[in-house]
Design a protein around this motif. Structure first.
Motif, short mmCIF file in Angstrom:
data_model
loop_
_atom_site.label_atom_id
_atom_site.label_comp_id
_atom_site.label_asym_id
_atom_site.label_seq_id
_atom_site.Cartn_x
_atom_site.Cartn_y
_atom_site.Cartn_z
N MET A 1 0.82 -1.18 0.00
CA MET A 1 0.00 0.00 0.00
C MET A 1 0.87 1.26 0.00
SD MET A 1 -3.22 0.71 2.37
CE MET A 1 -2.88 1.90 3.63
N LEU A 2 1.83 1.35 0.92
CA LEU A 2 2.69 2.54 0.96
C LEU A 2 3.71 2.54 -0.17
CD1 LEU A 2 3.40 2.97 4.77
CD2 LEU A 2 2.00 4.41 3.32
N ALA A 3 3.96 1.38 -0.76
CA ALA A 3 4.93 1.32 -1.85
C ALA A 3 4.42 2.04 -3.09
CB ALA A 3 5.26 -0.13 -2.18
N SER A 4 3.10 2.18 -3.22
CA SER A 4 2.54 2.84 -4.41
C SER A 4 2.33 4.34 -4.21
CB SER A 4 1.21 2.17 -4.77
OG SER A 4 0.28 2.36 -3.73
N VAL A 5 2.60 4.84 -3.01
CA VAL A 5 2.44 6.27 -2.73
C VAL A 5 3.65 7.02 -3.28
CG1 VAL A 5 2.26 7.95 -0.84
CG2 VAL A 5 1.09 5.77 -0.67
N THR A 7 6.82 9.30 -3.54
CA THR A 7 7.91 9.43 -2.57
C THR A 7 7.85 10.73 -1.78
OG1 THR A 7 9.27 8.16 -4.12
CG2 THR A 7 10.42 9.24 -2.34
N GLY A 8 7.34 11.76 -2.38
CA GLY A 8 7.21 13.04 -1.67
C GLY A 8 6.34 12.93 -0.43
N TRP A 9 5.26 12.16 -0.53
CA TRP A 9 4.38 11.97 0.62
C TRP A 9 5.07 11.15 1.70
CZ3 TRP A 9 0.53 15.04 1.24
CH2 TRP A 9 -0.12 15.58 0.14
N LEU A 10 5.89 10.21 1.29
CA LEU A 10 6.62 9.41 2.27
C LEU A 10 7.65 10.26 3.01
CD1 LEU A 10 7.09 6.13 0.23
CD2 LEU A 10 5.52 6.53 2.13
N TRP A 11 8.32 11.16 2.29
CA TRP A 11 9.27 12.07 2.94
C TRP A 11 8.54 13.00 3.91
CZ3 TRP A 11 14.04 10.99 3.43
CH2 TRP A 11 14.75 10.34 2.41
N LEU A 12 7.35 13.42 3.52
CA LEU A 12 6.54 14.25 4.41
C LEU A 12 6.14 13.47 5.66
CD1 LEU A 12 5.14 17.00 4.79
CD2 LEU A 12 3.14 16.01 3.64
N MET A 13 5.81 12.20 5.50
CA MET A 13 5.50 11.35 6.64
C MET A 13 6.71 11.20 7.56
SD MET A 13 3.98 7.45 6.61
CE MET A 13 5.46 6.68 5.96
N ALA A 14 7.89 11.04 6.98
CA ALA A 14 9.11 10.92 7.77
C ALA A 14 9.41 12.22 8.51
CB ALA A 14 10.29 10.53 6.87
N ALA A 15 9.21 13.34 7.83
CA ALA A 15 9.45 14.63 8.49
C ALA A 15 8.46 14.85 9.63
CB ALA A 15 9.33 15.76 7.46
N ALA A 16 7.21 14.49 9.41
CA ALA A 16 6.20 14.63 10.47
C ALA A 16 6.52 13.74 11.66
CB ALA A 16 4.81 14.32 9.93
N ALA A 17 6.94 12.52 11.40
CA ALA A 17 7.31 11.60 12.48
C ALA A 17 8.51 12.14 13.26
CB ALA A 17 7.62 10.21 11.93
N MET A 63 12.14 1.83 3.28
CA MET A 63 13.04 2.36 4.32
C MET A 63 12.48 3.63 4.94
SD MET A 63 15.15 0.05 4.64
CE MET A 63 16.00 0.84 5.96
N ILE A 64 11.87 4.48 4.16
CA ILE A 64 11.28 5.70 4.72
C ILE A 64 10.12 5.32 5.65
CG2 ILE A 64 10.03 7.82 4.19
CD1 ILE A 64 11.65 7.98 1.60
N ALA A 65 9.31 4.35 5.23
CA ALA A 65 8.20 3.90 6.07
C ALA A 65 8.72 3.27 7.36
CB ALA A 65 7.33 2.91 5.31
N LEU A 66 9.76 2.46 7.28
CA LEU A 66 10.33 1.85 8.48
C LEU A 66 10.87 2.91 9.43
CD1 LEU A 66 12.21 -1.26 7.03
CD2 LEU A 66 10.22 -1.26 8.52
N TYR A 67 11.52 3.92 8.90
CA TYR A 67 12.04 5.00 9.73
C TYR A 67 10.90 5.74 10.43
CZ TYR A 67 13.86 9.63 10.86
OH TYR A 67 14.16 10.80 11.50
N SER A 68 9.88 6.10 9.67
CA SER A 68 8.75 6.86 10.23
C SER A 68 8.01 6.06 11.29
CB SER A 68 7.77 7.25 9.12
OG SER A 68 8.42 7.98 8.13
#
Length: 127
Positions: A1-5, A7-17, A63-68
């Motif tokens: 599910m997150l793999a299809s999002v 990358t900009g949204w994933l970076w935003l998720m990491a920054a928010a976390a 990796m971004i999802a795991l970090y967040s």
């Protein structure tokens, strides 16, 4: 599910976390030096984790999802210890040092459990 999002949204998720985690830690450990240094340390660890994971063949999204997710798990896991952290930080500000900082035995396993559950959730969501 997150793999299809995107990358900009994933970076935003990491920054928010990162912001949520660093804000919580700054509130729980009210020491000026800690507030100034900790965000750089946690961001450096995140960049290193993402780079290491990509070298091992994991996707950037994973990796971004795991970090967040791990940061949010760590924040939730450290929540029961927040009052102790605040008390010890105030003692350190006053110049009081202890030989041992005792805390309930279940705090560490709870924190580890929260991080592992969030890592499992992240890996399931990135497949």
């Amino acid at each position: 599910m997150l793999a299809s999002v995107a990358t900009g949204w994933l970076w935003l998720m990491a920054a928010a976390a990162t912001v949520i985690h660093c804000s919580a830690m700054a509130k729980w450990i009210p020491r000026r030096k800690f507030r100034m240094v900790y965000p750089f340390i946690i961001t450096g660890c995140g960049i290193g984790t993402i780079a290491f994971g990509q070298l091992r063949g994991f996707t950037l999204a994973a990796m971004i999802a795991l970090y967040s997710f791990s940061l949010i798990g760590l924040t939730v896991g450290l929540f029961p210890s927040r009052k102790l952290f605040t008390m010890w930080a105030h003692e350190l500000n006053e110049g009081v040092t202890r030989e041992r900082y005792d805390f309930p035995r279940w705090h560490v396993p709870f924190s580890i459990f929260c991080v592992i559950v969030m890592l499992i959730a992240a890996s399931v969501l990135t497949r």
